[in-house]
Design a protein around this motif. Structure first.
Motif, PDB file in Angstrom:
ATOM      1  N   CYS A 128      -6.565  -5.734  -4.733  1.00  0.00           N
ATOM      2  CA  CYS A 128      -5.540  -5.518  -5.749  1.00  0.00           C
ATOM      3  C   CYS A 128      -4.364  -6.409  -5.399  1.00  0.00           C
ATOM      4  O   CYS A 128      -3.735  -6.223  -4.343  1.00  0.00           O
ATOM      5  N   THR A 129      -4.064  -7.358  -6.264  1.00  0.00           N
ATOM      6  CA  THR A 129      -2.970  -8.282  -6.020  1.00  0.00           C
ATOM      7  C   THR A 129      -1.782  -7.913  -6.884  1.00  0.00           C
ATOM      8  O   THR A 129      -1.920  -7.703  -8.088  1.00  0.00           O
ATOM      9  N   SER A 169       7.390  -8.133  -7.979  1.00  0.00           N
ATOM     10  CA  SER A 169       8.317  -7.358  -7.161  1.00  0.00           C
ATOM     11  C   SER A 169       7.944  -7.545  -5.699  1.00  0.00           C
ATOM     12  O   SER A 169       6.974  -8.222  -5.378  1.00  0.00           O
ATOM     13  N   THR A 170       8.727  -6.936  -4.805  1.00  0.00           N
ATOM     14  CA  THR A 170       8.488  -7.106  -3.373  1.00  0.00           C
ATOM     15  C   THR A 170       7.403  -6.141  -2.916  1.00  0.00           C
ATOM     16  O   THR A 170       7.650  -4.956  -2.697  1.00  0.00           O
ATOM     17  N   PHE A 171       6.197  -6.665  -2.787  1.00  0.00           N
ATOM     18  CA  PHE A 171       5.011  -5.852  -2.510  1.00  0.00           C
ATOM     19  C   PHE A 171       5.176  -4.988  -1.267  1.00  0.00           C
ATOM     20  O   PHE A 171       4.776  -3.821  -1.251  1.00  0.00           O
ATOM     21  N   SER A 172       5.796  -5.527  -0.242  1.00  0.00           N
ATOM     22  CA  SER A 172       5.809  -4.863   1.065  1.00  0.00           C
ATOM     23  C   SER A 172       6.545  -3.530   1.084  1.00  0.00           C
ATOM     24  O   SER A 172       6.283  -2.695   1.953  1.00  0.00           O
ATOM     25  N   ILE A 173       7.447  -3.281   0.156  1.00  0.00           N
ATOM     26  CA  ILE A 173       8.239  -2.058   0.209  1.00  0.00           C
ATOM     27  C   ILE A 173       7.592  -0.897  -0.552  1.00  0.00           C
ATOM     28  O   ILE A 173       8.069   0.228  -0.494  1.00  0.00           O
ATOM     29  N   TYR A 174       6.505  -1.173  -1.243  1.00  0.00           N
ATOM     30  CA  TYR A 174       5.860  -0.158  -2.062  1.00  0.00           C
ATOM     31  C   TYR A 174       4.822   0.632  -1.283  1.00  0.00           C
ATOM     32  O   TYR A 174       4.119   0.088  -0.434  1.00  0.00           O
ATOM     33  N   THR A 175       4.720   1.911  -1.583  1.00  0.00           N
ATOM     34  CA  THR A 175       3.546   2.679  -1.220  1.00  0.00           C
ATOM     35  C   THR A 175       2.440   2.304  -2.197  1.00  0.00           C
ATOM     36  O   THR A 175       2.654   2.301  -3.412  1.00  0.00           O
ATOM     37  N   MET A 176       1.280   1.971  -1.640  1.00  0.00           N
ATOM     38  CA  MET A 176       0.167   1.518  -2.479  1.00  0.00           C
ATOM     39  C   MET A 176      -1.003   2.490  -2.350  1.00  0.00           C
ATOM     40  O   MET A 176      -1.230   3.078  -1.286  1.00  0.00           O
ATOM     41  N   LYS A 186       0.181 -11.702   1.460  1.00  0.00           N
ATOM     42  CA  LYS A 186      -0.599 -12.088   0.286  1.00  0.00           C
ATOM     43  C   LYS A 186      -0.371 -11.142  -0.893  1.00  0.00           C
ATOM     44  O   LYS A 186      -1.010 -11.297  -1.935  1.00  0.00           O
ATOM     45  N   SER A 187       0.503 -10.152  -0.699  1.00  0.00           N
ATOM     46  CA  SER A 187       0.766  -9.150  -1.751  1.00  0.00           C
ATOM     47  C   SER A 187      -0.529  -8.528  -2.247  1.00  0.00           C
ATOM     48  O   SER A 187      -0.731  -8.345  -3.462  1.00  0.00           O
TER      49      SER A 187
END
Length: 115
Positions: free
Chosen positions: A22-23, A27-34, A75-76
């Motif tokens: 999942c790419t 937005s700033t990928f690193s700060i999100y809960t995924m 790589k988000s």
């Protein structure tokens, strides 16, 4: 708001493996809960696995020991390695991003486990 695109689904035999990706963008990928969720025909969408920006991943009991969630913030991209697949794992798998009550969903990718 995060824009998410899943890939990697397909048809696999019972006992086989698949790796979903999942790419994210926008937005700033690193700060999100995924997280990875799935929805089988006639059933509600359910959590499969979730990984915070920092911390320990969590898994649904039904996939513990078989699935592994991971992320590459450079790589988000979010991953779901699925091993020892069963017919019950057949579903559309969705990626979700969450931050402070805001969330986004991907379009989903079909996983079919069948001989």
């Amino acid at each position: 708001q995060m824009f998410l695109v899943e890939s990697g689904g397909g048809l696999v035999q019972p006992g086989g493996s698949l790796k979903l990706s999942c790419t994210g963008s926008g937005s700033t990928f690193s700060i999100y809960t995924m997280g990875w969720y799935r929805q089988a025909p006639g059933k509600e969408r359910e959590l499969v696995a979730q990984i915070p920006s920092l911390g320990i991943p969590k898994y649904a009991d039904s996939v513990k020991g078989r699935f592994a969630i991971s992320r590459d913030n450079d790589k988000s991209t979010l991953y779901l390695q699925m091993n020892h697949l069963k017919s019950d794992d057949t579903a559309v798998y969705y990626c979700k991003s969450e931050l402070g009550g805001y969330y986004s969903w991907g379009q989903g990718t079909q996983v079919t486990v069948s001989s």
